[in-house]
Each structure stands twice: as C-alpha cells, then as structure tokens.
Design an enzyme around this catalytic site. Structure first.
Site, mmCIF file in Angstrom:
data_model
loop_
_atom_site.group_PDB
_atom_site.id
_atom_site.type_symbol
_atom_site.label_atom_id
_atom_site.label_comp_id
_atom_site.label_asym_id
_atom_site.label_seq_id
_atom_site.Cartn_x
_atom_site.Cartn_y
_atom_site.Cartn_z
ATOM 1 C CD1 TRP A 1 0.660 -0.671 2.987
ATOM 2 C CD2 TRP A 1 -1.224 0.259 3.735
ATOM 3 N NE1 TRP A 1 0.726 -0.638 4.353
ATOM 4 C CE2 TRP A 1 -0.405 -0.076 4.848
ATOM 5 C CE3 TRP A 1 -2.454 0.837 3.984
ATOM 6 C CZ2 TRP A 1 -0.790 0.178 6.167
ATOM 7 C CZ3 TRP A 1 -2.827 1.083 5.297
ATOM 8 C CH2 TRP A 1 -2.002 0.763 6.370
ATOM 9 C CG ASN A 2 1.820 3.005 -2.813
ATOM 10 O OD1 ASN A 2 3.009 2.831 -2.680
ATOM 11 N ND2 ASN A 2 1.083 2.316 -3.685
ATOM 12 C CG HIS B 1 -11.200 26.117 -7.532
ATOM 13 N ND1 HIS B 1 -9.957 26.136 -6.921
ATOM 14 C CD2 HIS B 1 -10.945 26.199 -8.872
ATOM 15 C CE1 HIS B 1 -9.017 26.226 -7.834
ATOM 16 N NE2 HIS B 1 -9.579 26.281 -9.019
ATOM 17 C CG HIS C 1 -11.791 28.843 -12.897
ATOM 18 N ND1 HIS C 1 -11.175 28.664 -14.110
ATOM 19 C CD2 HIS C 1 -11.463 27.763 -12.151
ATOM 20 C CE1 HIS C 1 -10.489 27.518 -14.090
ATOM 21 N NE2 HIS C 1 -10.652 26.954 -12.917
HETATM 22 MN MN MN Z 1 -9.329 22.818 -11.109
#
Ligand code: MN
Length: 257
Positions: free
Chosen positions: A61-62, A79, A207
């Site tokens: 696993w990581n 965002h 955005h």
């Molecule tokens: Mn993005």
C-alpha cells in the site's frame, strides 16, 4: 420491469458501453503551472508504506501525494472567490453527479488555433442541430487536446507570452453560468479556462462565472471523441474531501450503441 436489471443486461450485452473519460493518474500527469508570485500545486506521487516486506509482509500500500486539482478532476464552487461561501466538494449532492451530457466538437477549429474560444453563437448553432442543452447536465467541450495529455509541455503549450490552450469566451462563460440549464462545463485541458484567460476581463471567466453560479467544472477529460453529441450519461465521482475545493475524479460515460 426492473430498470436497473435492464441496465446491467445492456452493459453485459454491449448495447450500453462504458467510456472512461479519466486520465491515468501518475507522476507524469500534467499539472497547472502558475507564474510567480502564485503558489503552485504538486505533482501526483506515491509513497510506499510497505510492499510484502518487513514493513508489512503480506500487503502492498501507498500514501498518495496530490493536489485537489491534479489530473482529471472536479472544481467545486468554493474553488473560486466568486463562490467562497459556496459548496465544497464534499457538499455536492450525489444525485447531481450522474447527469446527461451534451458534447460540442470544436476540434477542427482548435487544430488551426490553439487559443480558440467557444462562443454563445457556437453553442446556439449546436442547439439548432441537437436541441437545447440538457437541464442538470454537462456541456463537454471536445477540442482534441486530450491527444497532448501525456506530455506536460505539449499539454500546457506555453511560450514567452504564456500558455496557449483553448477555452470559453467571456460572454459564453457568463451565458453558461446564468442562462444555460447545465450544472457545469467539462474540458480536455488543464483547467476550464483558456490558457490566455489570465488576460481576459474578468480574468478566468469560466471559473469566475460558472463556479460563481454554484456550478461545477470538470477538467483533463479524455475520450470525448467516443461520445455522441447527445444521449451520453456522465458519472463524475470526486472524493468527498471535507472542505475541499475540488478532487481528482473518476469520470465515466454511459453510451448507447
Ligand atoms: Mn481545477
């Protein structure tokens, strides 16, 4: 009648195909590069915890190291500053993540102009042939840019004047945010805005307007060429990162053949 049983039969029989719109996630996955003085995201990385060894004899696993906006990912409203009190990625209703998709193909025009910008007229012309954009669905913009997605430089396509990648005009971003019934916009490039959108008024209009309207972005999609203009259903599955501004996502499309 069971609709879900019919769905599984159609998947088994191949009359409904699953098209993976997701780019593989690795240290090679291209990422956004902002100019100074802005802070940048990190490249995706794996940090091994154990691999059938002293640290864990029977298991591998990581830990993963990633930005929220790395590879194929979803932008949540929060965002952008225009939606700073809006939804974070964990707050998006699951119901909204399964939605119809309209696919507009502008790849022939992008081939001759990497700075191509989608306009309201382009979308209205598409609607004349294919009907209105789907309520609660996605507008996916096919540009052919996914062919560059294995190479960071080719993908960002930057020169001394900045990146040159296709996107959405200021007026189309405003129209998609406030007039169109879609829940968001999906693209094949590193972000939903054009490479040159830092110089637009307002900067990064997709955005600013689309997230500002409480809608979503999907980026770094691939295989949009395998989708019909109308009729595909998209399943976008970002991780519910509490407080997250976005998340890498597995994005699948169901297509009737
Ligand atoms: Mn993005």
């Amino acid at each position: 009648m069971s609709i879900l049983r019919d769905l599984v039969s159609a998947l088994d029989g191949g009359t409904i195909e699953v098209v993976d719109l997701t780019a593989p996630l690795s240290g090679e996955t291209p990422i956004l590069k902002l100019p100074p003085p802005f802070a940048d995201t990190i490249t995706f990385g794996l940090e091994e915890i154990s691999r059938y060894d002293d640290r864990g004899p029977a298991w591998y696993w990581n830990n993963i190291h990633t930005g929220e906006h790395t590879g194929t990912h979803l932008d949540a409203p929060i965002h952008w500053v225009t939606a700073k009190d809006g939804e974070d990625v964990s707050q998006i209703q699951a119901r909204r993540l399964i939605a119809p998709a309209a696919v507009i193909d502008v790849s022939d025009r992008v081939a001759g102009d990497p700075d191509f910008l989608l306009t309201v007229d382009d979308i209205k012309r598409w609607e004349t042939s294919h009907g209105p954009l789907p309520a609660g669905g996605w507008l996916l913009v096919r540009t052919g840019w996914d062919a560059r997605s294995s190479d960071q430089e080719d993908f960002l396509n930057a020169d001394e004047t900045g990146p040159h990648t296709p996107g959405i005009s200021v007026e189309a971003a405003r129209w998609l945010a406030s007039e169109a019934p879609v829940i968001g916009v999906g693209v094949e490039t590193v972000g939903t805005d054009a490479g040159a959108a830092h110089s637009f008024d307002p900067p990064f209009p997709c955005h600013a307007f689309v997230l500002g309207a409480g809608k979503y972005g999907l980026t770094q999609l691939q295989n949009l060429a395998q989708l019909p203009p109308v009729g595909a259903v998209v399943i976008a599955a970002p991780l519910p990162i509490v407080g997250g501004s976005g998340s890498p996502a597995r994005v699948l499309a169901l297509v009737e053949r």
